[in-house]
Design an enzyme around this catalytic site. Structure first.
Site, PDB file in Angstrom:
ATOM      1  N   GLU A  35       0.828  -1.211   0.000  1.00 28.60           N
ATOM      2  CA  GLU A  35       0.000   0.000   0.000  1.00 28.60           C
ATOM      3  C   GLU A  35       0.863   1.263   0.000  1.00 28.60           C
ATOM      4  O   GLU A  35       2.069   1.213   0.246  1.00 28.60           O
ATOM      5  CB  GLU A  35      -0.922   0.006   1.222  1.00 28.60           C
ATOM      6  CG  GLU A  35      -0.171   0.051   2.543  1.00 28.60           C
ATOM      7  CD  GLU A  35      -1.026   0.573   3.678  1.00 28.60           C
ATOM      8  OE1 GLU A  35      -1.491   1.716   3.556  1.00 28.60           O
ATOM      9  OE2 GLU A  35      -1.212  -0.151   4.674  1.00 28.60           O
ATOM     10  N   LYS A  55      -4.276  -1.880  15.819  1.00 31.09           N
ATOM     11  CA  LYS A  55      -3.787  -1.054  16.926  1.00 31.09           C
ATOM     12  C   LYS A  55      -4.710  -1.204  18.133  1.00 31.09           C
ATOM     13  O   LYS A  55      -5.917  -1.392  17.989  1.00 31.09           O
ATOM     14  CB  LYS A  55      -3.694   0.404  16.480  1.00 31.09           C
ATOM     15  CG  LYS A  55      -2.688   0.610  15.360  1.00 31.09           C
ATOM     16  CD  LYS A  55      -2.630   2.047  14.914  1.00 31.09           C
ATOM     17  CE  LYS A  55      -1.685   2.207  13.730  1.00 31.09           C
ATOM     18  NZ  LYS A  55      -2.170   1.540  12.507  1.00 31.09           N
TER      19      LYS A  55
END
Length: 303
Positions: free
Chosen positions: A27, A162
């Site tokens: 990405e 996260k």
């Protein structure tokens, strides 16, 4: 999904796909938004070299001047990483407007996985996956990454999500959408900077060959993707006490500023990077390089 006719494949990527050689998608949002100028270009080059060293062809993806590009040239990579690039984050919902209006942008997990699948690239390495945000029952704030994985057969190699996210809810959504989550040499789901979130996983693989066998078998029965959760290298894991302090400060910062949606991750990452004295940047770099290495090994086995 973007029609294949609208995609621009670098000749090296196109040749590899035509010959059945392994290709690994990468990405561009991590380059334009996740790392500071200078360091981002260095990491971009190192990521591509890791893939090459492992025997595959890298395909870093971005949208440039209304054209989805799979496999950035050296000049295009520099453009994406330039301090004045000012590229927006393009999720899957944003691809149509960006292409139709001739705009440029960096691709997120959702859009990268979708573009990769459209081109026939089945393996994608990234840092962390998006997920269900805390208080999503009131805000409906759920990353598009999860919905895309439910619909495209891409293998996504990442270091979990996260810890600011609702990890239990994220795993539930993946289960609901028939996305297998494999722990690479771990039985617990990683939490990006930390090797474990404390959430157990039903499936574990020890080698790239096992992961490839699971991916190949899954594709015979379902159209969804597969998530391969690769914990951050042990020597690069952030100290838990430091992590928890930064997380608490970051959450308070989000509340004070009223930040939500797509801006949560950039604000939180910036706080981690600034307040940790660069420790989080080192961790981020280490885990994404590790994921690229693992993704390459699996891509080679699949090919």
């Amino acid at each position: 999904m973007t029609p294949h006719s609208q995609l621009f494949l670098h000749e090296e990527v196109a040749a590899a796909l035509a010959d059945g050689e392994p290709v690994v998608a990468l990405e561009s949002t991590i380059l334009s938004h996740g790392l500071p100028p200078g360091r981002n270009l260095d990491v971009a080059r190192r990521l591509e070299q890791v893939v090459r060293d492992g025997g595959a062809v890298p395909a870093t993806i971005a949208v440039l001047d209304g054209r989805p590009v799979l496999g950035l040239s050296a000049a295009e990579l520099e453009r994406v990483c330039a301090p004045d690039a000012n590229l927006g984050k393009l999720s899957l919902r944003d691809l149509g407007p960006a292409v139709g209006l001739g705009r440029s942008g960096a691709t997120t997990v959702a859009s990268t996985a979708s573009l990769a699948a459209a081109a026939g690239i089945g393996v994608f390495a990234t840092g962390g996956l998006g997920g269900v945000h805390l208080n999503a029952s009131q805000t409906w704030d759920v990353s598009a990454d999860l919905g895309v994985l439910a619909k495209v057969p891409t293998l996504v190699v990442c270091s979990g999500v996260k810890s600011v996210l609702d990890i239990a809810a994220t795993l539930e959504v993946l289960e609901t959408n028939s996305v297998p989550v494999l722990g690479y040499r771990t039985s617990e789901f990683p939490a990006f900077y930390l090797r474990s979130s404390g959430h157990e996983l039903p499936w574990r693989v020890e080698h790239a060959k096992e992961a490839a066998a699971v991916v190949a078998a899954h594709r015979a029965y379902a159209g969804s993707g597969v998530l391969l959760a690769n914990p951050i290298p042990e020597e690069s894991e952030m100290d838990k006490e430091l992590h928890d302090r930064l997380l608490a400060e970051g959450l308070e910062l989000l509340r004070e500023r009223g930040v939500h949606g797509a801006e949560v991750t950039p604000v939180l990452l910036e706080h981690f990077h600034t307040a940790s004295g660069g420790v989080s940047l080192d961790a981020n770099e280490a885990l994404v390089l590790s994921n690229a290495k693992l993704a390459t090994a699996v891509a080679v086995e699949l090919a």
